[in-house]
Design an enzyme around this catalytic site. Structure first.
Site, mmCIF file in Angstrom:
data_model
loop_
_atom_site.group_PDB
_atom_site.id
_atom_site.type_symbol
_atom_site.label_atom_id
_atom_site.label_comp_id
_atom_site.label_asym_id
_atom_site.label_seq_id
_atom_site.Cartn_x
_atom_site.Cartn_y
_atom_site.Cartn_z
ATOM 1 N N THR A 173 6.819 8.132 13.262
ATOM 2 C CA THR A 173 7.519 8.179 11.976
ATOM 3 C C THR A 173 6.612 8.719 10.876
ATOM 4 O OG1 THR A 173 9.023 6.952 10.550
ATOM 5 C CG2 THR A 173 6.998 5.827 11.191
ATOM 6 N N ASP A 189 14.903 2.166 8.518
ATOM 7 C CA ASP A 189 14.925 3.503 9.107
ATOM 8 C C ASP A 189 14.146 3.670 10.420
ATOM 9 O OD1 ASP A 189 12.669 3.066 7.574
ATOM 10 O OD2 ASP A 189 12.812 4.885 6.390
ATOM 11 N N GLU A 221 15.003 9.981 -5.139
ATOM 12 C CA GLU A 221 14.829 8.811 -4.282
ATOM 13 C C GLU A 221 16.164 8.121 -3.988
ATOM 14 O OE1 GLU A 221 12.170 8.174 -2.806
ATOM 15 O OE2 GLU A 221 12.196 6.095 -2.165
ATOM 16 N N GLU A 239 11.169 13.808 4.798
ATOM 17 C CA GLU A 239 12.298 13.590 5.717
ATOM 18 C C GLU A 239 13.274 14.759 5.798
ATOM 19 O OE1 GLU A 239 11.068 11.271 3.729
ATOM 20 O OE2 GLU A 239 10.365 9.776 5.160
#
Ligand SMILES: *[C@@H]1O[C@H](CO)[C@@H](O)[C@H](O)[C@H]1NC(C)=O
Ligand SMILES: *[C@@H]1O[C@H](CO)[C@@H](O)[C@H](O)[C@H]1NC(C)=O
Ligand SMILES: *[C@@H]1O[C@H](CO)[C@@H](O)[C@H](O)[C@H]1NC(C)=O
Ligand SMILES: *[C@@H]1O[C@H](CO)[C@@H](O)[C@H](O)[C@H]1NC(C)=O
Ligand SMILES: *[C@@H]1O[C@H](CO)[C@@H](O)[C@H](O)[C@H]1NC(C)=O
Length: 577
Positions: free
Chosen positions: A473, A276, A369, A390
């Site tokens: 991030t 990611d 998840e 996220e």
């Protein structure tokens, strides 16, 4: 473009005027001001509930165990699935406090920020016998320190009245120096693990992940720019270039690789775990450092993702060699992708995926998840939700870009779920199983660094008013400064009027995303050749989409596929699906 580079008078203007302007204009102009105020207060309260409990029961250890009101020294456990080589004598590095620094600034708490800076500068040491994940320590500790250092020296934040002497930068530099031995490999790709005191251990595993060696450039690059020591940026850049050279002919990457041989171990990859932040950092490195090299890498990689991983609003995994689909799974980590798409201007695609994530969020109350797309059911074991940020992050980006109040409702629903399911007396607890909502005794530091920060910024973005930031991030802001750009590309010249189109009457603000995005709904922007509507979008030759041949058709902005001319004479995606 960075207001602070335009001279002192601008600085004075920015400090004084917007404060008055925001207060008076928001309440009159913004019909959602009351809701935003109520919600940002709610999020502020969540942050302090998590933070105060950490400070009371866990500090200076790494993370809080909210159910038993005790602590865990988890920095050495992060990413360490088999829990090997755990240290005997490690008493924590105040990880959650470091992770909270930039959030305290976003919330405007300079007193607490200063207290934290003082404590860290007197107590934090890295000469500890602990084997840590280079990736995790970089994004959480180095990123937390570097970002907080910049915020502490930024006079517009009115922090640290004369008491700050670069202590955080000194700490960051000491940590960065301890990272360097990890890069001493035949390929330049760093080891995934390093002992902070002794360096790379004998017989250390040579296996690492794509994000493990491809997402170090923001923090280490920033450290080089701040210290003048080029070694950090060069090490990260060399690793990134090596990784780039390992892409397949389809411009795809695997998930794990060997740092000694430079060969892939796992050929299947997607946009979730293990990969990611690699994609994220290609784009954000371009925004922060202005190198065209990063943009070219990002563009090829992004187009390949849209081409091979995307299925409608979903993203599956595929084999990097053939592009064939391997796993059809939605993971909670993938939910960052719509936020990244906003940064490049693919608002429609971002909106589409975001809605699907929200659908799954609503189905379970939070995002599990892993969710099996082909069976429309939960993964049998990965049913947990560790308070991940996220989805909130993407919601924040989409609201910034569109000002569509629907995203405020999504944010409210996230806040309500978190308070309802995860808030306990001693903080916020992770969810072990989303079907039973059984809790787990762990409050991850990213809840303070990211989840609370993005939710707060969704409802109150005054922190972004005077400065463009790139968020790492881990949610730590780094300012976009022209002095960090070797050569400022033309696209960075922000058109003077389009960012304010949707928020008339408010002071014009430019967040990091306004460097690139040009939401399709913004008329002025359409005709400005300096901004891109999408990474791969090529408009049809004629505005009414009529055509005689395929050559008159462009490339679709959502799928990145070439459109073709139908029998009826219209450009479209006739051959896809
Ligand atoms: C960690 O804490 C224990 C117990 O308080 C103490 O005995 C030990 O010396 C500490 N270790 C370090 C490295 O500070
Ligand atoms: C800053 O944080 C501390 C610790 O939670 C709290 O006591 C104080 O009230 C906060 N100050 C502001 C201005 O929010
Ligand atoms: C490293 O591996 C070698 C060969 O397998 C072994 O002899 C040695 O004891 C190992 N060293 C450590 C510190 O585990
Ligand atoms: C997002 O999608 C919804 C539903 O398809 C649509 O109503 C809305 O206008 C879209 N918003 C944007 C900004 O594309
Ligand atoms: C926006 O800027 C462009 C170019 O600078 C200018 O031609 C146009 O008139 C401006 N539009 C408005 C609404 O101010």
């Amino acid at each position: 473009m960075s207001p602070r580079n335009r001279g002192t008078w601008v600085l004075i203007f920015l400090v004084i005027i917007p404060t008055l302007y925001i207060e008076t204009s928001l309440s009159k102009v913004d019909p959602f001001a009351a809701k935003k105020k109520r919600m940002s207060d709610k999020v502020r309260q969540m942050f302090y509930h998590a933070y105060d409990n950490y400070m009371e029961y866990a500090f200076p250890h790494d993370e809080l165990k909210p159910l038993t009101k005790t602590y865990t020294d988890s920095l050495s456990e992060l990413g360490n699935l088999k829990l090997e080589h755990l240290p005997q004598e490690y008493n924590g590095s105040a990880l959650s406090l470091i992770e909270s620094l930039s959030s305290l600034v976003v919330l405007g708490n300079s007193t607490e920020f200063e207290k934290a800076v003082l404590w860290l500068s007197e107590n934090l040491i890295f000469d500890v016998d602990a084997r840590i994940s280079l990736f995790e320590c970089n994004i959480r500790v180095l990123g937390g320190l570097v970002s907080a250092h910049i915020l502490a020296t930024d006079s517009t934040n009115r922090l640290t009245k004369g008491t700050y002497n670069n202590q955080l930068l000194v700490l960051a530099e000491k940590l960065g120096q301890r990272f360097l031995p990890a890069f001493d490999t035949p390929t330049g790709l760093p080891y995934a693990w390093i002992n902070l005191k002794y360096g790379v251990l004998e017989n250390e595993t040579t296996e690492t992940s794509t994000s493990g060696c491809g997402s170090l450039i923001l923090e280490m690059g920033a450290l080089s720019h701040l210290t003048g020591d080029p070694r950090f940026e060069s090490a990260a850049l060399r690793a990134l270039r090596k990784l780039w050279s390992m892409r397949s002919s389809l411009n795809l990457f695997g998930t794990t690789l060997d740092v000694k041989t430079g060969e892939w171990i796992e050929y299947s990859s997607g946009i979730g775990a293990g990969v990611d932040s690699f994609y994220e950092y290609l784009l954000k490195a371009h925004i922060l450092f202005g190198r065209d090299e990063f943009w070219r890498m990002f563009q090829s990689a992004y187009v390949a993702v849209q081409k091979y991983f995307r299925h409608g609003p979903w993203y599956h995994e595929a084999d990097m060699r053939t592009g064939r689909a391997t796993y059809w799974q939605l993971t909670s980590l993938q939910a960052f992708w719509p936020g990244l798409q906003v940064l490049v201007g693919d608002i429609a695609a971002a909106n589409l995926s975001h809605r699907e994530f929200f659908y799954v969020w609503q189905k379970y109350g939070v995002l599990p998840e892993r969710y099996l797309l082909d069976h429309q059911m939960l993964h049998p074991t990965e049913k947990y939700y560790p308070l991940r940020p996220e989805f909130a992050e993407s919601t924040f980006y989409l609201y910034q870009a569109t000002k569509d109040p629907w995203y405020l409702e999504v944010g409210e629903s996230i806040v309500d779920s978190l308070n309802f399911h995860t808030r306990v007396e001693g903080g916020f607890a992770s969810i072990r199983d989303v079907t039973t909502m059984e809790l787990e005794d762990h409050q991850h530091s990213f809840f303070l660094a990211e989840t609370c920060k993005y939710l707060y910024l969704l409802f109150d973005d005054s922190f972004l008013a005077n400065q463009n930031y790139v968020f790492t991030t881990e949610g730590h802001p780094l300012p976009v400064l022209s002095s960090w750009h070797e050569r400022l590309p033309d696209v960075y010249i922000i058109p003077s009027n389009w960012t304010s189109v949707k928020s008339e009457g408010q002071p014009k603000r430019a967040s990091a995303m306004s460097l690139r995005i040009c939401p399709a709904a913004t008329p002025n922007c359409r005709h400005n050749h300096q901004t891109l509507e999408s990474v791969c979008h090529v408009p049809d030759a004629s505005t009414d989409h009529r055509c005689l041949t395929d050559e008159e058709c462009g490339v679709d902005s959502i799928s990145c596929r070439r459109r073709s001319c139908s029998m009826a004479g219209y450009c479209g995606l006739w051959l896809s699906l």
